[in-house]
Design a protein around this motif. Structure first.
Motif, short mmCIF file in Angstrom:
data_model
loop_
_atom_site.label_atom_id
_atom_site.label_comp_id
_atom_site.label_asym_id
_atom_site.label_seq_id
_atom_site.Cartn_x
_atom_site.Cartn_y
_atom_site.Cartn_z
N ALA A 209 20.33 -60.41 9.13
CA ALA A 209 20.08 -61.79 8.71
C ALA A 209 18.66 -61.97 8.19
O ALA A 209 18.42 -62.78 7.29
CB ALA A 209 20.35 -62.74 9.87
N VAL A 210 17.72 -61.19 8.73
CA VAL A 210 16.33 -61.31 8.31
C VAL A 210 16.04 -60.44 7.09
O VAL A 210 15.38 -60.88 6.13
CB VAL A 210 15.39 -60.94 9.47
N TYR A 211 16.53 -59.21 7.06
CA TYR A 211 16.19 -58.27 6.00
C TYR A 211 17.38 -57.89 5.10
O TYR A 211 17.18 -57.21 4.09
CB TYR A 211 15.64 -56.97 6.61
N GLY A 212 18.59 -58.29 5.46
CA GLY A 212 19.75 -57.79 4.74
C GLY A 212 19.86 -58.26 3.31
O GLY A 212 20.19 -57.47 2.40
N GLU A 213 19.56 -59.53 3.04
CA GLU A 213 19.69 -60.02 1.68
C GLU A 213 18.69 -59.37 0.75
O GLU A 213 19.00 -59.06 -0.41
CB GLU A 213 19.54 -61.54 1.67
N GLY A 214 17.48 -59.14 1.23
CA GLY A 214 16.51 -58.44 0.39
C GLY A 214 16.94 -57.00 0.12
O GLY A 214 16.77 -56.50 -1.00
N LEU A 215 17.49 -56.34 1.12
CA LEU A 215 17.98 -54.97 0.92
C LEU A 215 19.12 -54.94 -0.10
O LEU A 215 19.15 -54.09 -1.00
CB LEU A 215 18.44 -54.39 2.25
N LEU A 216 20.07 -55.86 0.01
CA LEU A 216 21.19 -55.89 -0.93
C LEU A 216 20.71 -56.18 -2.35
O LEU A 216 21.24 -55.61 -3.32
CB LEU A 216 22.20 -56.95 -0.49
N ALA A 217 19.74 -57.09 -2.47
CA ALA A 217 19.24 -57.42 -3.80
C ALA A 217 18.65 -56.19 -4.49
O ALA A 217 18.86 -55.96 -5.69
CB ALA A 217 18.21 -58.53 -3.70
N GLN A 218 17.93 -55.36 -3.75
CA GLN A 218 17.33 -54.17 -4.35
C GLN A 218 18.38 -53.10 -4.61
O GLN A 218 18.32 -52.40 -5.63
CB GLN A 218 16.23 -53.62 -3.44
N VAL A 219 19.33 -52.94 -3.71
CA VAL A 219 20.35 -51.92 -3.90
C VAL A 219 21.23 -52.24 -5.10
O VAL A 219 21.57 -51.36 -5.91
CB VAL A 219 21.19 -51.77 -2.62
N VAL A 220 21.60 -53.51 -5.25
CA VAL A 220 22.45 -53.89 -6.37
C VAL A 220 21.73 -53.75 -7.69
O VAL A 220 22.32 -53.39 -8.72
CB VAL A 220 22.96 -55.34 -6.15
N TRP A 228 11.62 -54.45 1.09
CA TRP A 228 12.30 -55.69 0.78
C TRP A 228 11.73 -56.82 1.63
O TRP A 228 11.22 -56.61 2.73
CB TRP A 228 13.81 -55.56 1.00
N GLU A 229 11.82 -58.01 1.09
CA GLU A 229 11.23 -59.17 1.73
C GLU A 229 12.05 -59.63 2.93
O GLU A 229 13.27 -59.49 2.93
CB GLU A 229 11.11 -60.32 0.72
N ALA A 230 11.36 -60.18 3.91
CA ALA A 230 12.02 -60.71 5.10
C ALA A 230 12.28 -62.19 4.93
O ALA A 230 11.56 -62.90 4.22
CB ALA A 230 11.15 -60.48 6.33
N ALA A 231 13.34 -62.67 5.59
CA ALA A 231 13.71 -64.09 5.57
C ALA A 231 13.81 -64.57 7.02
O ALA A 231 14.88 -64.46 7.64
CB ALA A 231 15.02 -64.30 4.83
N ALA A 307 25.42 -67.97 5.40
CA ALA A 307 25.53 -66.75 6.18
C ALA A 307 25.00 -66.94 7.60
O ALA A 307 25.60 -66.46 8.57
CB ALA A 307 24.78 -65.62 5.48
N ALA A 308 23.87 -67.65 7.73
CA ALA A 308 23.31 -67.89 9.06
C ALA A 308 24.23 -68.78 9.90
O ALA A 308 24.36 -68.59 11.11
CB ALA A 308 21.93 -68.51 8.94
N GLU A 341 28.99 -55.44 7.12
CA GLU A 341 27.64 -55.55 6.53
C GLU A 341 27.06 -54.20 6.18
O GLU A 341 26.41 -54.05 5.14
CB GLU A 341 26.72 -56.30 7.50
N ALA A 342 27.29 -53.21 7.03
CA ALA A 342 26.77 -51.87 6.72
C ALA A 342 27.53 -51.23 5.57
O ALA A 342 26.98 -50.40 4.83
CB ALA A 342 26.86 -50.98 7.96
N ALA A 343 28.80 -51.60 5.41
CA ALA A 343 29.60 -50.98 4.34
C ALA A 343 29.17 -51.45 2.96
O ALA A 343 29.33 -50.72 1.98
CB ALA A 343 31.07 -51.30 4.56
#
Length: 404
Positions: A209-220, A228-231, A307-308, A341-343
């Motif tokens: 929830a804190v780092y996942g969206e930033g990770l997905l944005a970079q991976v995509v 990646w940025e934290a939220a 999501a939260a 989420e990991a998939a």
């Protein structure tokens, strides 16, 4: 010459013996029923003997002797019988109208019990004002720790270096974890049988929830190529929602106990508890959404933390089940959300390999339709929906409300 004198035809010789007189045949008179000779009885096959004891309650008491001896009230026996699969319909085989009436007889017939009609012992009274104030204060501590950490980082932005800011973040996280442990160890959110592996899954979901969206944005977009940025907004909103979650769980538990003591049938109790669960669930959602909205706006978000919110609902249902002695369903739902989420990033990375491009298409389509937050929203929302359906069935049983 004849030896005997000739007897005249019209006379009788008095010296000759008379023949036995044959009585005249009387008129046939029907014999009485009592004078009729008894007919020999035919050998009839013996009726098959009934199998099983003449008293079915005695056999049931023998099968559940430990439960009957440990019970402090008929209500506890009724919950134990229900946990073993006995319903009001099957109670009719034991010549009782419902499980509660059967439990009262078992309680009265158990050895070393006082004679007389068994009266259901009242449940322990709810916590007093001081106890409520105690666990309410503990439920406010995690949110306070996160809010203090976020405020300190905001006010010292540009003043403290990277190392100092990292130390403040780690310290605030440790304090929040300690406060969270204290909160979940007391009050309505306490799990008497433990939460199993739910804590490990919860840590993953909070981290995503804190780092996942930033990770997905970079991976995509072809990365990751940098940090990646934290939220932190979801973490702040979720920790602040612990106090409403504790009160909603408390209200549901108290109302369900009152419904249990006033019910006379399992179906009646289940029909009355389901609306209580839905009401507690709706009340928590109404308290959760404003907190997440304010936290997201405070950190410069768009104010739509879907999501939260899905994650908060999932946490609430999982902890409510664990507080009633059912931690396994919540752990399974949390594990399923973690797997989804990991998939998502794994499929995107796997789609870069030759011939595996179709694996990344569902994730790209989902991100294009709803943004990077659609992935955790779908994962947590689907798990929360399944857990809600299970909770409606599991928490409507009497055995879920009589655990220590």
């Amino acid at each position: 010459m004849r030896d005997h004198p000739i007897r005249p035809d019209h006379g009788e010789d008095p010296t000759m013996p008379r023949p036995a007189e044959i009585p005249a045949r009387p008129a046939e008179i029907p014999a009485r029923a009592a004078e009729l000779p008894a007919r020999p009885e035919r050998c009839r096959p013996a009726a098959p003997a009934r199998r099983g004891p003449a008293d079915p309650v005695k056999s049931l008491m023998h099968d559940h002797r430990d439960l009957c001896e440990r019970a402090v009230s008929p209500l506890e026996i009724a919950a134990g019988l229900e946990a073993h699969g006995l319903t009001d319909r099957t109670a009719a085989r034991y010549r009782h109208r419902d499980v509660f009436a059967l439990a009262e007889e078992l309680y009265a017939r158990t050895p070393d019990r006082p004679a007389g009609p068994a009266v259901a012992a009242p449940l322990p009274p709810g916590p007093d004002t001081e106890a409520r104030a105690g666990w309410t204060l503990l439920a406010l501590l995690p949110g306070a720790a996160c809010l203090a950490t976020a405020g300190l980082l905001r006010t010292t932005e540009g003043v403290l270096g990277g190392g100092a800011r990292a130390a403040v973040t780690v310290t605030g996280a440790l304090l929040a974890c300690l406060a969270l442990r204290l909160c979940l160890g007391r009050g309505p959110l306490r799990a008497p049988e433990g939460a199993g592996r739910a804590g490990m899954y919860a840590c993953w979901l909070l981290s995503f929830a804190v780092y996942g969206e930033g990770l997905l944005a970079q991976v995509v977009s072809g990365g990751p190529d940098s940090l990646w940025e934290a939220a932190p907004a979801p973490l702040l909103g979720l920790t602040a929602a612990l106090a409403p979650a504790a009160w909603c769980a408390h209200l549901f538990t108290v109302r369900a106990h009152r419904k249990l003591t006033g019910s006379r049938a399992l179906e009646e109790f289940g029909a009355g508890v389901r609306p209580l669960l839905l009401a507690a669930f709706a009340l928590f959602v109404c308290a959760l959404l404003p907190l997440l909205f304010l936290a997201d706006l405070g950190f410069g978000g768009d104010g739509t933390p879907v999501a939260a919110a899905a994650l908060g609902v999932l946490f609430f249902l999982a902890r409510l089940l664990a507080a009633h002695g059912l931690p396994e369903p919540g752990a399974v739902a949390l594990a399923a959300a973690c797997a989804l989420e990991a998939a998502a990033p794994a499929l995107v990375l796997a789609g870069r390999l030759p011939g595996l491009e179709p694996l990344a298409r569902p994730v790209h389509a989902l991100v294009a339709a709803g943004g990077t937050g659609a992935v955790p929203a779908l994962a947590c929302g689907a798990a929360a929906l399944g857990l809600l359906v299970h909770a409606l069935a599991a928490l409507s049983r009497a055995s879920a409300h009589t655990r220590a």
